[in-house]
Structure formats: C-alpha cells, structure tokens
Design a protein around this motif. Structure first.
Motif, PDB file in Angstrom:
ATOM      1  N   HIS A  78       0.862  -1.195   0.000  1.00  0.00           N
ATOM      2  CA  HIS A  78       0.000   0.000   0.000  1.00  0.00           C
ATOM      3  C   HIS A  78       0.891   1.236   0.000  1.00  0.00           C
ATOM      4  CE1 HIS A  78      -2.723  -3.085   1.222  1.00  0.00           C
ATOM      5  NE2 HIS A  78      -3.734  -2.258   1.144  1.00  0.00           N
ATOM      6  N   GLY A  79       0.891   1.950  -1.097  1.00  0.00           N
ATOM      7  CA  GLY A  79       1.729   3.146  -1.189  1.00  0.00           C
ATOM      8  C   GLY A  79       3.060   2.824  -1.823  1.00  0.00           C
ATOM      9  N   ALA A  86       8.197   4.000   4.205  1.00  0.00           N
ATOM     10  CA  ALA A  86       9.052   2.966   4.818  1.00  0.00           C
ATOM     11  C   ALA A  86       8.736   2.856   6.314  1.00  0.00           C
ATOM     12  CB  ALA A  86      10.518   3.336   4.608  1.00  0.00           C
ATOM     13  N   HIS A  87       8.946   1.685   6.879  1.00  0.00           N
ATOM     14  CA  HIS A  87       8.741   1.476   8.315  1.00  0.00           C
ATOM     15  C   HIS A  87      10.058   1.800   9.023  1.00  0.00           C
ATOM     16  CE1 HIS A  87       5.321  -1.660   7.571  1.00  0.00           C
ATOM     17  NE2 HIS A  87       5.481  -0.882   6.512  1.00  0.00           N
ATOM     18  N   PRO A  88      10.092   2.055  10.315  1.00  0.00           N
ATOM     19  CA  PRO A  88       8.994   2.037  11.274  1.00  0.00           C
ATOM     20  C   PRO A  88       8.053   3.236  11.093  1.00  0.00           C
ATOM     21  CG  PRO A  88      11.132   1.858  12.370  1.00  0.00           C
ATOM     22  CD  PRO A  88      11.399   2.213  10.959  1.00  0.00           C
ATOM     23  N   HIS A  89       6.776   3.024  11.489  1.00  0.00           N
ATOM     24  CA  HIS A  89       5.794   4.107  11.487  1.00  0.00           C
ATOM     25  C   HIS A  89       5.489   4.520  12.924  1.00  0.00           C
ATOM     26  CE1 HIS A  89       5.035   4.269   7.243  1.00  0.00           C
ATOM     27  NE2 HIS A  89       5.075   2.949   7.221  1.00  0.00           N
ATOM     28  N   ASN A 106      -8.923  -3.461   6.710  1.00  0.00           N
ATOM     29  CA  ASN A 106      -9.906  -2.387   6.966  1.00  0.00           C
ATOM     30  C   ASN A 106      -9.213  -1.069   7.330  1.00  0.00           C
ATOM     31  OD1 ASN A 106      -8.987  -3.432   9.371  1.00  0.00           O
ATOM     32  ND2 ASN A 106     -10.898  -3.091  10.475  1.00  0.00           N
ATOM     33  N   TYR A 107      -8.001  -0.863   6.778  1.00  0.00           N
ATOM     34  CA  TYR A 107      -7.241   0.314   7.213  1.00  0.00           C
ATOM     35  C   TYR A 107      -7.932   1.623   6.844  1.00  0.00           C
ATOM     36  CZ  TYR A 107      -5.261   1.880   2.747  1.00  0.00           C
ATOM     37  OH  TYR A 107      -5.103   2.393   1.505  1.00  0.00           O
ATOM     38  N   GLN A 108      -8.608   1.640   5.680  1.00  0.00           N
ATOM     39  CA  GLN A 108      -9.223   2.885   5.246  1.00  0.00           C
ATOM     40  C   GLN A 108     -10.326   3.313   6.209  1.00  0.00           C
ATOM     41  OE1 GLN A 108      -7.853   4.635   2.501  1.00  0.00           O
ATOM     42  NE2 GLN A 108      -9.058   6.186   3.571  1.00  0.00           N
ATOM     43  N   GLU A 109     -11.111   2.326   6.601  1.00  0.00           N
ATOM     44  CA  GLU A 109     -12.209   2.585   7.542  1.00  0.00           C
ATOM     45  C   GLU A 109     -11.628   3.091   8.881  1.00  0.00           C
ATOM     46  OE1 GLU A 109     -14.261  -1.187   7.674  1.00  0.00           O
ATOM     47  OE2 GLU A 109     -14.753  -0.781   9.793  1.00  0.00           O
ATOM     48  N   LEU A 110     -10.557   2.419   9.363  1.00  0.00           N
ATOM     49  CA  LEU A 110      -9.928   2.821  10.631  1.00  0.00           C
ATOM     50  C   LEU A 110      -9.321   4.220  10.505  1.00  0.00           C
ATOM     51  CD1 LEU A 110      -8.148  -0.564  11.501  1.00  0.00           C
ATOM     52  CD2 LEU A 110     -10.126   0.425  12.677  1.00  0.00           C
ATOM     53  N   GLN A 124       1.130   6.762   3.234  1.00  0.00           N
ATOM     54  CA  GLN A 124      -0.046   6.199   2.535  1.00  0.00           C
ATOM     55  C   GLN A 124      -0.262   4.753   2.961  1.00  0.00           C
ATOM     56  OE1 GLN A 124       2.295   6.806  -1.000  1.00  0.00           O
ATOM     57  NE2 GLN A 124       0.588   7.895  -1.945  1.00  0.00           N
ATOM     58  N   THR A 125       0.450   4.292   3.971  1.00  0.00           N
ATOM     59  CA  THR A 125       0.423   2.854   4.270  1.00  0.00           C
ATOM     60  C   THR A 125      -0.777   2.460   5.112  1.00  0.00           C
ATOM     61  OG1 THR A 125       1.660   3.157   6.305  1.00  0.00           O
ATOM     62  CG2 THR A 125       2.945   2.778   4.310  1.00  0.00           C
ATOM     63  N   ASP A 126      -1.071   1.159   5.048  1.00  0.00           N
ATOM     64  CA  ASP A 126      -2.078   0.591   5.949  1.00  0.00           C
ATOM     65  C   ASP A 126      -1.499   0.479   7.365  1.00  0.00           C
ATOM     66  OD1 ASP A 126      -0.255  -1.239   4.839  1.00  0.00           O
ATOM     67  OD2 ASP A 126      -1.527  -2.946   5.306  1.00  0.00           O
ATOM     68  N   THR A 127      -0.173   0.265   7.444  1.00  0.00           N
ATOM     69  CA  THR A 127       0.484   0.035   8.738  1.00  0.00           C
ATOM     70  C   THR A 127       0.312   1.195   9.710  1.00  0.00           C
ATOM     71  OG1 THR A 127       2.137  -1.370   7.705  1.00  0.00           O
ATOM     72  CG2 THR A 127       2.762  -0.334   9.783  1.00  0.00           C
TER      73      THR A 127
END
Ligand code: F6R
Length: 611
Positions: A78-79, A86-89, A106-110, A124-127
C-alpha cells in the motif's frame, strides 16, 4: 516480502538491527528503516529508499544509542516505495514506533475514524493506522501490550508486528496473525524476527509465535499472551539450520519453496478482491478507469515468456466470459510492427518484475499511439506499474527463483478476476458471476491438494529424467500450459521439450514420436477431453511413452498409461492454475536428478532489462 527484526538486551541495538536487516535482504525489498529507543520519550528513527547500505549512509556517524529497537525491510504493497512509506511508522507524537508485515484490510475505515479524532497521517500505508490506534488506546492508560491487544482486535487482516514505546522505555511487544514471527532467546537478550535468518548468528533458541499470540519482552524476561490478555505457555525450540537453509525455509531451492508457496501466494492475490455474494471482483487499482473500461471493444495483451503464456490463458477467459476480442502478443514483436490501435483499444502488460525491457517498450509504444494501458505486475513501484494508466498488483512477495512459478499462477488468478470484473460490466449474469467468484475463492485450497501429490510427481521425474526429448500437449485452456510445461522443463533441466496444441500434432510434430520421445498429455475432463483422448491414442499407437494429467476420479485414462497425475475438479477456465503445478514440480525434480543449478539456470537472468 517484508522483513522484521527487533532487539532488547544489553548490547547496542542499532548494529544488531542492521546486521539482521542485511540477512533479510535475500527476500527482496525496496526500502528500509529502524528505530532505537534511547530513553523515556526519546526514540530515534532513520529510513531510506533502496538498500540497507543507503540506510547506513544516512545514519553515518550520528549517535544512535539504545538497547531496544526495531527494523524493517519493506516490499511495497500500500503506497509507493518512498521514505515516508518505509517502516517504522509512528503515532502523532512520535512516541510509539512499529514495524509490520502483512496487510490491514480495513485500514481505510480505521483511518477515517482516526482522522475524525484528530490523528494526522504521514504515510499512505495501511500500517500507520496501527500506530495511531495504539496511541488512542494508550490514552486510556493501558499498558503497551494491552493497547496493542485492543488495537489488534479492531484491525482485520494479517500482521507480524513489533512495537516499542517511549512511554514504557524498557519494553518491546511483538504480535502475530497469519504472518510469521519468532522470538530468539539469548543470554540476557531477546531478538524478534519474521524469519530466523535475521537472528541465527545470535541465538538458536527460539519461541515461534502462533496466530493471535503476543510476546511481551522486558527486563524481567518474556511472556506470551493471547488476545484475551491471558498468559500462554510456550516451548523454547532449538534451530539446527544454517543461514542459507533458513532463508529457503528448509526447502532445497527457492524454486521449490516458491512452488509450495502458491496456496498462500494466491490467498494474497485474492485477498479482499472476490465478492462472492454479488458475483463481483473488487479491483481497487482499476476502479479509477472503470467507466473507460466499459467502453473498450478490444484488448491487446503484451508480455514475455511465462507471463506471455498467462496472457494466452487470459485471452481464452476474456473472450469466453467478457466477450471482449483479445489478442496476445510477444512484447518483442509488438514494439517493432505497426499495431493498429484506437481509443477503444486497451493494452494490458503482464510482468512479474515490471522491468522487462520489451514489455516496457511495448507499453510506451501503445501510450504514444493513445491507447489506454493496464498492468498486471508483481513488483510495486516498478517501471511498468508506474507507467500504466491503471493496474492490478499480484501481491505475492518477491520471486527469487529464476524460473517463474508462483507469479504465473497468481497472474492466472488475477486474469480470472479481471475477466469477472469486465464480464460483469457487460453481459455476464449475477448467478454466473457468483459461480465464478466461488470457484476462484477455492484456488488456494485446491492448489494445496495438488501439492499434496508432490512425492508421486517426484517418482515420475525420477523415472523419466534420463529421456532427452519431451512433448507437452494440451488443448484450449491447457494449450498455453503445455507450452509453459515445456518451457519450465527446458529452463531448469536443459531437457529438450516442446509444447503444442494437441490438434497440431498431426500437422508435423508427430513424426518425432517414438519410444525415446516422451509425451506429457494434459487431459482434464473438460470440453475438449475426448479430443485429447484421441490424440493420446495416436501417441500410444506409435509406442510413445506417456504421462497423463487428468481430473480426479477419471478411470478411463488408466487403460492408456500407468503414469497418471490427478488434479481436483474446477471450472474449465481455472484448470490451468491446477494443471501447471505438477509440471513445475516435474521440471524441478527432473533438474534435481540431473544435478542442475536450479535457482540459477545457465544463460538466464531473473529480470530481462535488455532487448
Ligand atoms: C520463465 C520466466 C521468464 C519470464 C519473462 C518475463 O520461467 O521466468 O520467461 O516470465 O522473462 O518476465 P517478467 O514477468 O518479469 O516480465
């Protein structure tokens, strides 16, 4: 695929994290980063696009002091592969830092909910939603592990996770759900990793986390909890592998590992994309051009090698179910002839690497002529992925073995999804859509059943590996699979092999059939099964040795040969996903018995970036 490493102990964390990340490099990645906890509320993080050596340069001689930290190699999903993604986030305040493997579905909803609460996102990540979710939970004065558990209960998807927090400067929390994670137990130190190769030089004693388990590490030791915050008793196990073996997860070669990875690879390709109840495919990457796609009346697929053969299967699917006239062409031919394109033509590039020079050049040529361009690509952020107007990622992680295996079955699955998507925009009924969606969803399980037959295929390869000539025959959906079977065999075992549409045999090739020329006939019980049986009889009449592949429960074929491989039943358009796996295994084992360098076949390269 992404890699994780974490450290808590008496030594400086940064050099251990960097060493661990380097040992994960073989998995493929596009960016990397690490965070080290110096003292309460002081965490330093560095990230970089590209190699670990770039990250080291960034750190330079800045003092990165601390005994707790986490690091990550990212393989973008994602992204794009950028420094921000890049991680860490971290959370809003830069107190909670985490690394994550997997996908939060469900990252968008969260994210929408968290943004309403005032959270500001940097990537832009889900993480990143996990870091903000944990921050939100910690506001309720929860301990870090409790906050992680509460956050994970809200997230849907897969995760291997390591979290550190400036609020609790003597603690590291790790969690697993469908993404491997283990904790190495050293003397007065603990290492967390997604793959034992990151830590085996430090300790061989490990605790493997199971799904839904959380490891809490602090100065007092290690505790494992479940998602109900109850302690779980776990055994410490001893690793007796060397590094190379660990990287291949116990398989002798990457090719074999990737063949066996196919059920999980397909699960990843299909995750969140099949809406069975409505008989639809949800393909986020092409939603932006949905209306334009309704108007196209011709599709040209361009690709090379194995990806081209996936395109040939795709042609049959798209014409049969979506009713779109489709042509498949070698990218190396398309770029040099004068293709006739118009606004209603779409060009679809299929490429694992996304960097194949001919496919890229064909794409650029089509763009120049004003055609709409689409991609089915595995490597996120690759040239083809960036230059197409829209596309679908395979999401199967890096393919390391030179011979393409898991990318091929994933390409077929994605083509089936694309067919469903386009067909439902057109004439396909809701009921037919449901049927296809249901069958596509079965693919991970059915490929598992095919792989369970591997020892039988090994025996067949042993019996036949000394032969020097092979025909692979198939019809309709299995015609391209016959060519792919021949391609795999010649690539890795150097045996001469040719793939044909079985109907073509009588027009010339049959002249070669005799007792030294083996035929591998693909005869699943589909609409062309009886035609295949006639072709098999023609081979038998000329004393040709025969291996047959057919559908489970078919006894008729036993009269023609004793060497039979069975695949489970599915709808005709999906049989190639199952029938190709025995051919991959046959090529692999034949090469093994002939002592070939399977992961690096002579004269071949993984990504062909020259013409
Ligand atoms: C065969 C194989 C090659 C590739 C071809 C295209 O096993 O791997 O034929 O399929 O070179 O590569 P990509 O898909 O990266 O464009």
């Amino acid at each position: 695929m992404c890699g994780i490493v974490g450290y808590l102990g008496k030594q400086q964390a940064a050099p251990i994290l960097l060493e661990g990340l380097k040992r994960l490099e073989y998995r493929g990645y596009d960016s990397c980063g690490l965070a080290v906890l110096r003292k309460k509320n002081k965490i330093q993080a560095f990230k970089s696009v590209g190699r670990i050596s770039e990250l080291e340069k960034k750190i330079g001689n800045k003092k990165l002091i601390g005994f707790i930290g986490c690091g990550h190699t990212r393989w973008a999903t994602h992204g794009a592969p950028t420094e921000k993604n890049a991680h860490p986030h971290s959370d809003c305040q830069g107190k909670i830092w985490l690394v994550h493997n997997g996908i939060i579905e469900n990252y968008q909803e969260l994210k929408n909910k968290l943004e309403k609460l005032g959270h500001k996102f940097k990537s832009q990540t889900d993480t990143e939603v996990l870091a903000h979710l944990i921050e939100e939970e910690q506001k309720k004065e929860k301990k870090l592990e409790e906050a992680v558990i509460s956050a994970l209960k809200k997230a849907r998807g897969t995760f291997g996770l390591v979290v550190i927090s400036g609020n609790e400067p003597n603690k590291m929390v790790a969690a697993r759900q469908s993404s491997p994670l283990l904790i190495g137990v050293g003397s007065g130190e603990y290492l967390v990793a997604s793959d034992a190769s990151a830590i085996v030089t430090h300790t061989k004693k490990v605790v493997y986390l199971d799904d839904g388990e959380i490891g809490v590490i602090n100065g007092d030791g290690l505790r494992i909890l479940n998602l109900d915050n109850r302690e779980v008793a776990k055994k410490i196990q001893e690793i007796d592998w060397n590094i190379e073996k660990v990287q291949k997860e116990g398989y002798a070669h990457f090719m074999l590992k990737e063949i066996f990875e196919q059920p999980s690879a397909l699960e990843n390709s299909l995750r969140g994309r099949v809406i069975e109840e409505e008989g639809l495919a949800k393909l986020g990457g092409i939603e932006g051009v949905e209306n334009k796609l309704k108007k196209i009346d011709r599709l040209i697929i361009v690709a090379c090698g194995t990806a081209y053969l996936a395109g040939q299967v795709g042609e049959y699917m798209l014409e049969e179910y979506a009713g779109i006239p489709t042509e498949v062409e070698y990218a190396s031919e398309f770029r040099y002839r004068k293709p006739i394109l118009n606004k209603k033509t779409a060009l679809l590039c299929i490429s694992q690497s996304g960097e194949t020079a001919d496919t890229l050049a064909a794409l650029q040529e089509a763009k120049r002529k004003g055609a709409m361009t689409l991609g089915i690509v595995n490597v996120v952020g690759s040239s083809i992925a960036r230059q197409t107007d829209a596309g679908i990622y395979n999401h199967i992680g890096p393919e390391i073995g030179v011979a393409s295996t898991k990318a091929f079955t994933s390409q077929l699955c994605v083509l089936a999804l694309l067919t469903l998507f386009l067909a439902r925009q057109r004439q396909m009924s809701y009921v037919m859509g449901q049927r296809i969606a249901r069958e596509i969803k079965q693919m991970p399980e059915l490929t598992k059943q095919v792989l369970a037959e591997s020892s039988k295929i090994r025996k067949l390869a042993k019996k036949y590996c000394a032969f020097e000539d092979f025909f692979f025959l198939g019809r309709k959906y299995n015609f391209p699979i016959a060519i792919e079977g021949a391609l795999k065999l010649k690539e890795v075992s150097y045996i001469h092999a040719e793939g044909y549409g079985a109907g073509e045999m009588k027009h010339g090739p049959i002249a070669l059939v005799g007792k030294d020329f083996v035929t591998f006939a693909l005869a699943p019980q589909d609409s062309v099964y009886h035609k295949m049986i006639s072709n098999i009889q023609e081979i038998k009449a000329r004393q040709g040795p025969l291996i047959a592949l057919t559908t489970k429960g078919n006894n008729e074929i036993k009269k023609m040969t004793r060497d039979i491989i069975y695949i489970p039943k599915t709808i005709e358009m999906l049989t190639p996903i199952l029938s190709v796996i025995p051919l991959q295994l046959f090529a692999y084992y034949a090469a093994l018995f002939r002592r070939c360098d399977i992961d690096k076949p002579k004269n071949l390269a993984k990504s062909v970036t020259v013409e």
